[in-house]
Motif scaffolding. Structure first.
Motif, PDB file in Angstrom:
ATOM      1  N   GLN A 336       0.955  -1.241   0.043  1.00 28.68           N
ATOM      2  CA  GLN A 336       0.006   0.042  -0.117  1.00 28.68           C
ATOM      3  C   GLN A 336       0.978   1.169   0.096  1.00 28.68           C
ATOM      4  O   GLN A 336       0.497   2.163  -0.635  1.00 28.68           O
ATOM      5  CB  GLN A 336      -0.870   0.058   1.353  1.00 28.68           C
ATOM      6  N   GLY A 340      -0.739   2.224  -3.157  1.00 36.84           N
ATOM      7  CA  GLY A 340      -2.019   2.525  -2.665  1.00 36.84           C
ATOM      8  C   GLY A 340      -2.493   3.809  -2.969  1.00 36.84           C
ATOM      9  O   GLY A 340      -1.883   4.821  -3.350  1.00 36.84           O
ATOM     10  N   TYR A 344      -4.811   5.779   1.188  1.00 37.67           N
ATOM     11  CA  TYR A 344      -3.802   5.134   2.044  1.00 37.67           C
ATOM     12  C   TYR A 344      -2.430   6.096   2.109  1.00 37.67           C
ATOM     13  O   TYR A 344      -1.737   5.915   3.287  1.00 37.67           O
ATOM     14  CB  TYR A 344      -3.534   3.855   1.494  1.00 37.67           C
TER      15      TYR A 344
END
Length: 360
Positions: A336, A340, A344
């Motif tokens: 992430q 992301g 995120y």
């Protein structure tokens, strides 16, 4: 059309790795990112005995609070660069200095009184002093101008805040800090002190800094064991995370506005953790409540030691010990950080940063 998109993505990934090849990496913070500095200190905050490191390439404990690799290791791996050595390691000499350094120390927080029970740890102020010392060492190796450039073009990861709640405010009932501050005021105080830390980091030359928030503090096995009757996350610690993380993003946005550049990037590690805590099976975990290594309810009591309960398959567990994710969970978090969405990573993820900087 689809083939063009795939080709474009491959080019971007190649550029990311290419751009990273000569990029130094610097790490500051606590046990989530410590790669072994505390091994060189007289402290109880250590991960230097089995079964820590059971899945590390050497299958030996390294000082990482993990069964294997931790977040900085995996970022280095993904970017195709050597893992950074702990700053206190005698191996950090000569050309290895140019890779960067890890200054993190298990037990520390934003505040100086966080982690006092561990006695001898590298508090964040000292980590920054070591960073200045590091730059002098590199300057002696390649010249001060090149050293400044190395730091300016380097990537920084800093992870702080969790211990200010777990190992300070909520460490014992009626702790000094909880008597001094109501929770919202304490959060504001920690954020204001964190701003000072980041301003100092900027003054030392850091220009690309990923700042992680806290995870869901009330959901770790240690807190479930102490505070939860039914396996649900502990409300008081969850409230701390709910207050802290948005204020951290707000503070980073303010700093970036003052500087006029996206120096500080917020990593929403709270949501990254919550994803696999709420639905562990979706990520291949059997449980996100019970630690792989520990004892007592949820394996959340005490330390992970050779006498602890130990799971046979670490990839089935979101948590390695009462506080720290397994390598598999760390890999999900790093994915992430790399790719992301803005849910995120704010305002951009690491892959975007690397592509932008390679063009610059």
């Amino acid at each position: 059309m689809a083939s063009n998109i795939i080709i474009l993505m491959m080019i971007m990934v190649l550029r990311v790795v290419e751009g990273a090849a000569e990029r130094a990496f610097f790490v500051f913070g606590d046990s989530l990112v410590d790669t072994g500095n505390n091994n060189y200190l007289a402290t109880s905050a250590r991960a230097d005995s089995p079964p820590y490191g059971i899945d590390y390439p050497t299958h030996r404990p390294t000082g990482r609070f993990s069964n294997g690799l931790n977040i900085p290791d995996i970022i280095s791996e993904k970017l195709g660069i050597e893992p950074t050595l702990p700053y206190l390691s005698p191996e950090l000499q000569g050309e290895k200095l140019l890779v960067g350094a890890n200054f993190a120390s298990a037990g520390v927080g934003v505040l100086n009184d966080t982690g006092i029970q561990f006695v001898n740890i590298i508090r964040i102020g000292q980590q920054l002093e070591y960073f200045a010392e590091y730059q002098k060492r590199v300057g002696a190796l390649i010249g001060s101008e090149k050293a400044k450039q190395l730091v300016k073009e380097g990537l920084v990861l800093i992870t702080l805040g969790g211990n200010d709640f777990v190992n300070n405010y909520y460490l014992v009932p009626f702790s000094v800090r909880s008597r001094q501050y109501m929770l919202p005021d304490y959060v504001s105080y920690v954020i204001s002190e964190y701003k000072n830390v980041l301003q100092k980091l900027y003054s030392l030359g850091a220009r690309r800094v990923i700042v992680t928030g806290t995870g869901p503090l009330g959901c770790v096995p240690a807190e479930l064991a102490q505070r939860s009757r039914d396996g649900s996350c502990a409300d008081d610690l969850q409230q701390a995370a709910v207050l802290f993380n948005p204020q951290l993003v707000e503070m980073l946005n303010g700093l970036n506005s003052e500087i006029g550049s996206h120096v500080f990037v917020a990593a929403n590690t709270n949501q990254m953790h919550l994803d696999f805590i709420i639905d562990p099976q979706a990520f291949g975990f059997v449980t996100s409540k019970v630690a792989c290594c520990g004892q007592g309810p949820y394996n959340g009591m005490g330390l992970c030691t050779p006498l602890s309960n130990l799971c046979s398959n670490r990839d089935e567990y979101a948590f390695w010990d009462p506080f720290h994710p397994t390598e598999k969970a760390n890999r999900i978090i790093v994915e992430q950080i790399l790719t992301g969405t803005t849910d995120y990573m704010h305002p951009m993820n690491l892959s975007t940063i690397m592509v932008m900087d390679s063009k610059a």
